[in-house]
Design a protein around this motif. Structure first.
Motif, mmCIF file in Angstrom:
data_model
loop_
_atom_site.group_PDB
_atom_site.id
_atom_site.type_symbol
_atom_site.label_atom_id
_atom_site.label_comp_id
_atom_site.label_asym_id
_atom_site.label_seq_id
_atom_site.Cartn_x
_atom_site.Cartn_y
_atom_site.Cartn_z
ATOM 1 N N ASN A 135 0.828 -1.216 0.000
ATOM 2 C CA ASN A 135 0.000 0.000 0.000
ATOM 3 C C ASN A 135 0.861 1.264 0.000
ATOM 4 N N ILE A 174 -3.989 -3.483 -4.248
ATOM 5 C CA ILE A 174 -4.326 -4.808 -3.716
ATOM 6 C C ILE A 174 -5.262 -4.609 -2.535
ATOM 7 N N ASP A 175 -6.197 -5.530 -2.364
ATOM 8 C CA ASP A 175 -7.113 -5.356 -1.238
ATOM 9 C C ASP A 175 -7.717 -6.669 -0.769
ATOM 10 N N ARG A 176 -7.351 -7.084 0.404
ATOM 11 C CA ARG A 176 -8.011 -8.170 1.105
ATOM 12 C C ARG A 176 -7.604 -8.076 2.580
ATOM 13 N N LYS A 223 -8.375 3.430 -2.086
ATOM 14 C CA LYS A 223 -8.010 2.359 -1.144
ATOM 15 C C LYS A 223 -7.160 2.875 0.009
ATOM 16 N N PHE A 227 -9.861 3.277 2.941
ATOM 17 C CA PHE A 227 -9.717 2.022 3.684
ATOM 18 C C PHE A 227 -8.559 2.108 4.670
ATOM 19 N N ASN A 228 -7.332 2.207 4.145
ATOM 20 C CA ASN A 228 -6.188 2.149 5.055
ATOM 21 C C ASN A 228 -6.149 3.333 6.028
ATOM 22 N N HIS A 231 -8.509 2.427 8.654
ATOM 23 C CA HIS A 231 -7.931 1.336 9.438
ATOM 24 C C HIS A 231 -6.939 1.859 10.473
ATOM 25 N N HIS A 297 -9.387 -9.027 13.772
ATOM 26 C CA HIS A 297 -8.214 -8.297 13.278
ATOM 27 C C HIS A 297 -7.796 -7.300 14.350
ATOM 28 N N ILE A 302 -2.525 -3.524 13.120
ATOM 29 C CA ILE A 302 -2.643 -2.436 12.136
ATOM 30 C C ILE A 302 -1.887 -1.190 12.604
ATOM 31 N N LYS A 309 3.040 4.682 7.498
ATOM 32 C CA LYS A 309 1.688 4.585 6.942
ATOM 33 C C LYS A 309 0.918 5.896 6.983
ATOM 34 N N ARG A 313 -1.680 7.711 4.241
ATOM 35 C CA ARG A 313 -3.053 7.384 4.639
ATOM 36 C C ARG A 313 -3.813 8.608 5.153
#
Ligand code: CS2
Length: 413
Positions: A135, A174-176, A223, A227-228, A231, A297, A302, A309, A313
């Motif tokens: 990411n 990428i995302d999962r 993403k 998302f991140n 997170h 999780h 995280i 990050k 982010r």
């Protein structure tokens, strides 16, 4: 006879096994870059393993058999070079985490890749694709710059020319959600996405669900921020407030309202290059996925490497809002929560924690914020015009709590 390997992957973590190894139908050799036990235990089970995808409505188990060899760098160097120089090789993929994207000596990932490419060049083999699955903004192209820097420093002009013209670096998103493994099986969510910039490698992915697009940037921005960014914010709230799993944080009524407002009133407008993505709908699916109660999780997982990050982010979005002349009070609150986390958490896993924690602990909130956020190692700094607001929020956290700060901010938004 050794397998014919088409994909060489660096970074043999749970994410690789639940993501690329599920999409790729050709043979993969996966290399563990940090510890040999990961490669050894996978090898001991014949390189086969199960991926369990779960959500509230049930679970499916898939046996994954695409990894044919599990290797350890540098122990299995001879085999790794054999694969890297083979005419069968089509691509090198990577999941090495954000902190590996810098030039820090010969053991660094860009330097190791430069060596593999040099060996390939010498054999006269054809060009390949190098695809980053981390990411990181413009991930593969950023890696390209680092590799070219290594080669330039060595003064190898022919190699520089060859890598520049023959090695392709398509960016990818990428995302999962793949929590750290707690047993031999990998537990994840049903959702799985890989978007790659147009590249001849597409012919190997027909029918796999991998998407090829002319420009990954809009997917990446959506993403990494929606998302991140969420997170990380949830992780620091969870760590400070003693909420162990992010699914419990995002379903807490006050935190849920804060996250929705952060996405809708700030993160979505911070993205002007939408590529036609319905960002509000996207944001809603992200909240739903993070709420998946079966994933367990950990906020702690995280929260690691925040210094690597937060820049892309959270800081980038706040800076873009400043450029658009829009306020960013919820991004500001997220930054203040992180600074408070750095000052107070006793178990921080971050390569810069030894520098950041003493700075964040300054008793004067403005000094704590200014010094923490001005660290020379940050390449994407938060606009200093926010420092006073971050300090105000930090003051409020110190005198009351993170939950008090965020309920205050939702009341105003
Ligand atoms: C997470 C990501 O640990 C983290 O920093 O935000 O690993 C996240 O789960 C994935 O990017 C989801 O695709």
């Amino acid at each position: 006879m050794p397998n014919q390997i088409q994909f060489l992957h660096l970074g043999l973590g749970a994410f690789h096994r639940a993501h690329q190894a599920v999409f790729i139908k050709q043979n993969i050799a996966s290399v563990s870059m940090r510890k040999s036990d990961v490669a050894d235990s996978l090898r001991a089970q014949g390189n086969k393993y199960e991926v369990i995808a779960r959500d509230g409505s049930g679970e499916t188990t898939t046996l994954i058999e695409s990894i044919k060899e599990s290797l350890f760098y540098p122990r299995d160097l001879a085999r790794i070079f054999e694969i890297a120089t083979s005419p069968d090789l089509q691509a090198i993929t990577l999941t090495v985490t954000e902190k590996a994207y810098k030039n820090d000596g010969e053991d660094g990932v860009p330097a190791r890749l430069a060596e593999l490419l040099q060996a390939r060049f010498k054999t006269g083999a054809s060009g390949i694709a190098i695809i980053s699955c981390d990411n990181v903004p413009s991930n593969s192209q950023f890696l390209r710059g680092l590799i070219l820097e290594v080669i330039s420093a060595k003064g190898d002009r022919e190699l520089l020319q060859w890598v520049s013209s023959e090695i392709r670096f398509p960016n990818s998103m990428i995302d999962r959600i793949v929590p750290a493994m707690t047993s031999a099986a990998i537990t994840t969510e049903p959702f799985n996405q890989w978007v790659i910039e147009n590249d001849p490698i597409e012919s190997l992915f027909v029918g796999t669900g991998v998407e090829f697009v002319p420009d990954v940037k809009p997917y990446e921005l959506a993403k990494i921020r929606l998302f991140n960014g969420v997170h990380s914010t949830l992780a620091y709230i969870g760590e400070v407030e003693g909420i162990e799993f992010v699914a419990n944080a995002i379903t807490h009524p006050v935190i849920a309202a804060f996250i929705k407002a952060l996405q809708e009133s700030e993160m979505v407008p911070s993205i002007t290059q939408t590529g036609g993505i319905d960002l509000n709908a996207y944001a809603a699916t992200i909240r739903k996925r993070i709420s998946n109660p079966t994933l367990r999780h950990r906020a702690h997982q995280i929260a690691m490497d925040g210094s690597q990050k937060m820049q892309q982010r959270i800081f980038d979005g706040a800076n873009d809002l400043a450029k658009l002349g829009r306020p960013a009070p919820l991004h500001v609150a997220a930054v203040a929560i992180w600074v408070h986390f750095l000052a107070t958490n006793t178990d921080i896993d971050d390569p810069l924690a030894h520098k950041l924690t003493p700075l964040a602990q300054s008793s004067d909130p403005l000094e704590a914020v200014t010094k923490t956020l001005s660290l020379a190692e940050f390449t994407r700094k938060l606009d200093p015009k926010y420092f006073e607001q971050v300090a105000e929020d930090l003051k409020l956290i110190r005198s009351s709590s993170v939950l008090e700060l965020i309920s205050n901010r939702i009341a105003k938004s």
